[in-house]
Design an enzyme around this catalytic site. Structure first.
Site, PDB file in Angstrom:
ATOM      1  CG  HIS A 156      -1.665  -1.235   1.449  1.00 22.46           C
ATOM      2  ND1 HIS A 156      -2.869  -1.553   0.856  1.00 22.46           N
ATOM      3  CD2 HIS A 156      -1.335  -2.320   2.212  1.00 22.46           C
ATOM      4  CE1 HIS A 156      -3.256  -2.762   1.262  1.00 22.46           C
ATOM      5  NE2 HIS A 156      -2.335  -3.251   2.073  1.00 22.46           N
ATOM      6  CB  SER A 277      13.009  22.824 -15.239  1.00 25.66           C
ATOM      7  OG  SER A 277      12.219  23.996 -15.322  1.00 25.66           O
ATOM      8  CE  LYS A 283      10.844  20.887 -10.909  1.00 29.28           C
ATOM      9  NZ  LYS A 283      10.034  19.734 -10.738  1.00 29.28           N
ATOM     10  CD  GLU A 290       8.420  12.445 -15.185  1.00 32.49           C
ATOM     11  OE1 GLU A 290       8.154  13.234 -16.097  1.00 32.49           O
ATOM     12  OE2 GLU A 290       8.788  12.809 -14.057  1.00 32.49           O
TER      13      GLU A 290
END
Ligand code: ARG
Length: 472
Positions: A156, A277, A283, A290
């Site tokens: 979980h 970024s 970043k 992804e």
């Protein structure tokens, strides 16, 4: 517009119809397969006395010439041809004259395209298997290096029990191993040759289908000519297996993204596999993971698309089946790209072992072991579970972990606790006592790794390729 079938027509095809119908823009990928299949076909025709040896030699020379010229750039595959089959045949006739017109004896484009697709998919099954094997090598190496890198195991997404990085990676090893087994299964089931099935009902020429099949390394000919031209099951099986690979890669990517977050900091993705970024200078984003996660959808899409295309097609060949190609090609390119990139990302990723171990120590991952400790002292498990529940509550209230409590505090909750509790709930003990096969304890993991090492050494891809393949 170069077509193979003008004879019965009195009018030119409408230009838009021609474009809508044509497949050259994507089936040009089949050049190698189409030529290999044609060579096998004429070699067989000559053996059967349907063509003379001279005719066969002339055609084979013409076909290999076409292949060479496309490869060296002197011959371009252009859209003036309807499909790759028309391109090859028209060029052959241009090159060697009337003998070229005999190539298509006893053959239809229906069994021809069925063969090309099979040869292509068969080759890609082997490529995907190879990439999976490389990823497995990387994972096994990491497993060997991280047998005592402790980390929390989750259920979980809540910390559950401590495991090791080797154990966690080992779960993915098993998934990708099953993916490889699927490649092997698909290969075995699909490795039959449809050539010689004609348009749908075979031919009247005395073809030797066993011979053609063996020339191209197939186990034998397919056994029903209608099925042969109408079957795309192997494409569906392959896309299904590719979808499963993507599902595995996507789950793994999701974990890498979480592990790489500022909150977790379990890993750091290498600069070479991250991006920045345009506005936020601090970043470093896990874009590769992804994108792999994101591309899963288009591979599932290809599977659903072909299943839907096939579901309403009466026997035998129908033009709907031309739709089997583009999405399959895209899915293959996608999966191969994702496997290669994911492997590179894993190879270069840094694991923060200290952060992982610290995280495993927080969050009461040793609560089950504390309960087992009480069981060892004669407390029934249900009571032990409840005592440890109270203990956890006490720890939360006092902002401490179990091993940080004084013995006196422990004894307030249960007099059964003794000083040996500390060792029983240490991270090391929690992991190392788990020694059943498949568990994270080092001894068990070492045996699993040894078995998987042996598995990786087997090479099922070393199969008989057939004479024509060796000619290439
Ligand atoms: N381009 C076609 C395909 O991909 C080749 C087979 C054409 N056969 C036919 N009867 N029109 O399926």
């Amino acid at each position: 517009m170069a077509q193979l079938w003008g004879g019965r027509f009195t009018k030119e095809t409408d230009k838009l119809v021609y474009q809508f119908n044509a497949s050259i823009s994507f089936d040009r990928r089949f050049l190698q397969q189409d030529i290999e299949g044609s060579i096998a076909h004429v070699v067989m025709l000559a053996k059967q006395g349907i063509l003379t040896i001279e005719e066969k030699d002339k055609i084979v020379k013409g076909l290999t010439g076409i292949r060479e010229d496309v490869e060296n750039g002197t011959l371009k595959i252009t859209e003036e041809y309807e499909d790759i089959h028309s391109f090859v045949e028209a060029n052959l006739i241009e090159r060697i004259g009337d003998t070229g017109k005999k190539l298509h004896t006893g053959r239809s484009r229906n069994d021809q395209v069925a063969l090309d697709m099979r040869l292509y998919v068969r080759m890609e099954v082997l490529h995907v298997d190879e990439l999976l094997q490389e990823l497995l090598e990387t994972l096994l190496k990491l497993m060997e290096e991280h047998l005592d890198t402790y980390m929390p195991g989750f259920t979980h997404l809540q910390k559950a029990q401590p495991v090791t990085l080797a154990h966690h990676l080992g779960a993915y090893f098993e998934m990708f191993k099953r993916d490889r087994l699927r490649m092997k299964d698909i290969f075995k089931r699909m490795n039959f040759c449809p050539l010689g099935s004609g348009a749908l009902a075979g031919t009247t020429y005395p073809l030797d289908r066993n011979y053609t099949a063996s020339l191209m390394g197939f186990e034998g000919p397919t056994l029903n000519s209608m099925d042969s031209v109408a079957d795309r099951d192997y494409v569906i099986e392959f896309l299904s297996a590719l979808s499963t690979i993507m599902m595995h890669l996507s789950r793994f990517s999701e974990e890498v993204i979480i592990w790489n977050s500022n909150e977790y900091r379990f890993v750091e993705i290498d600069d070479a596999y991250s991006t920045g970024s345009s506005i936020m200078p601090q970043k470093k984003n896990p874009d590769i993971a992804e994108l792999v996660r994101g591309k899963t959808g288009r591979v599932y899409g290809a599977l659903v698309s072909i299943l839907t295309t096939m579901k309403g097609i009466p026997l035998a060949y129908n033009k709907d089946m031309q739709e089997d190609k583009e999405l399959t090609f895209d899915a293959i390119d996608t999966v191969k790209g994702c496997l290669a990139l994911f492997n590179g990302m894993m190879k270069t990723m840094k694991f923060h072992e200290d952060v992982m171990a610290k995280s495993a120590m927080n969050g009461f991952t040793n609560a089950t072991d504390a309960a087992d400790y009480l069981v060892g002292k004669g407390v029934p498990f249900r009571d032990a579970h409840s005592i440890i529940g109270q203990l956890v509550l006490y720890c939360i209230e006092h902002n401490k972990s179990i091993e940080e409590l004084e013995l006196s505090e422990l004894k307030q909750i249960s007099p059964v606790f003794e000083a040996d509790l500390y060792d029983a709930v240490s991270l090391k003990t929690c992991v190392e006592k788990r020694l059943t096969i498949g568990a994270p304890g080092q001894k068990a993991m070492k045996e699993v790794i040894a078995r998987n090492r042996k598995y990786l050494e087997e090479d099922w891809r070393a199969f008989e390729t057939g004479e024509i393949a060796q000619l290439k």
